[in-house]
Design an enzyme around this catalytic site. Structure first.
Site, PDB file in Angstrom:
ATOM      1  N   CYS A 121       0.831  -1.204   0.000  1.00  0.00           N
ATOM      2  CA  CYS A 121       0.000   0.000   0.000  1.00  0.00           C
ATOM      3  C   CYS A 121       0.872   1.264   0.000  1.00  0.00           C
ATOM      4  O   CYS A 121       1.447   1.617  -1.011  1.00  0.00           O
ATOM      5  CB  CYS A 121      -0.995  -0.046   1.165  1.00  0.00           C
ATOM      6  N   HIS A 222      -3.672  -4.992   0.421  1.00  0.00           N
ATOM      7  CA  HIS A 222      -3.200  -5.405   1.748  1.00  0.00           C
ATOM      8  C   HIS A 222      -3.212  -6.930   1.862  1.00  0.00           C
ATOM      9  O   HIS A 222      -4.156  -7.506   2.424  1.00  0.00           O
ATOM     10  CB  HIS A 222      -4.077  -4.769   2.834  1.00  0.00           C
ATOM     11  N   GLU A 224      -1.648  -8.709   3.874  1.00  0.00           N
ATOM     12  CA  GLU A 224      -1.604  -9.152   5.287  1.00  0.00           C
ATOM     13  C   GLU A 224      -3.004  -9.361   5.846  1.00  0.00           C
ATOM     14  O   GLU A 224      -3.166 -10.025   6.881  1.00  0.00           O
ATOM     15  CB  GLU A 224      -0.822  -8.126   6.128  1.00  0.00           C
TER      16      GLU A 224
END
Ligand SMILES: NCCCC(=O)O
Length: 248
Positions: A121, A222, A224
């Site tokens: 990001c 993202h 994660e």
């Protein structure tokens, strides 16, 4: 060669930021990082080292990267537009020069040392600026741009196209790929030495990677946030493990 090198976990530096935080009776400034970044790196086999902004960033970064095998540049507030020569948009976040300077120094030191880098990001945006690129400061100014940050801390579920022949495609496969996204800025002019590795249907570059040199892959979304698919983190750890063995 160190006899223990083959079973050492690759050491992955993850950038954090300094924020005011309250816990119990304490009201302090602290290193802050959503735990998902740490968890995904750990699950993929990396040993996590947190990297909050340091004074004298160039000198600190050069010394810090000597202890790393990989680097993750994380999400967060906007990169200062002065760094890419643009006037500040009214909705661009207040400047966080300590973080920008620290992460630019870490990136430069990591590239110099050949350490693999994963940008996420803001990390992608910072990398693009470091390579001489520019950013769109507020995507909702453009038709359809509001879909990238639906607000309220809720991640948008979007589909991007991973471009064939790229490092990213070798990890995720080419073609349509579902992502979690939350951003109001995006890449405008791509930095020199980067190639686009994913795009949205409006043409927005959604991932980029270094054309030459050591492994650098960066994504606008993202990863994660998706514990069920840690392939990007596994790819970083594989590169970091190879780096560690080569430099043992
Ligand atoms: N500009 C920082 C990354 C997140 C966002 O664009 O909102």
């Amino acid at each position: 060669m160190d006899s223990n090198a083959s079973d050492r976990m690759p050491v992955i530096g993850i950038t954090t930021y300094r924020e005011r935080a309250k816990q119990g009776v304490w009201d302090v400034r602290a290193a802050f990082l959503p735990e998902q970044y740490m968890d995904r790196v750990s699950e993929a086999g990396g040993a996590v080292v947190l990297l909050p902004p340091q004074p004298d960033p160039a000198s600190a970064a050069a010394r810090v990267v000597r202890g790393l095998d990989g680097l993750v540049l994380t999400g967060g507030l906007d990169v200062q537009p002065e760094l890419y020569g643009a006037p500040r948009h009214a909705l661009t976040d207040p400047a966080r020069a300590d973080r920008d300077d620290w992460e630019l120094a870490l990136l430069a030191a990591a590239r110099e040392a050949g350490i693999p880098v994963l940008g996420i990001c803001r990390g992608l945006q910072l990398i693009n600026v470091a390579f001489g690129g520019t950013l769109v400061q507020h995507l909702p100014d453009q038709p359809g741009g509001e879909r990238y940050r639906i607000g309220g801390g809720v991640f948008a579920q979007l589909t991007t196209q991973v471009l064939a022949g790229t490092r990213l495609a070798a990890i995720l496969g080419p073609g349509a790929f579902g992502v979690h996204a939350y951003h109001h800025q995006g890449l405008d002019r791509l930095g020199e030495g980067l190639v686009a590795s994913a795009r949205m249907d409006d043409g927005l570059v959604y991932a980029a990677e270094a054309a030459e040199g050591s492994w650098l892959v960066a994504v606008q979304w993202h990863p994660e946030e998706n514990a069920a698919d840690i392939r990007l983190f596994e790819a970083l750890i594989a590169q970091a493990d190879a780096f560690a063995k080569e430099h043992a």
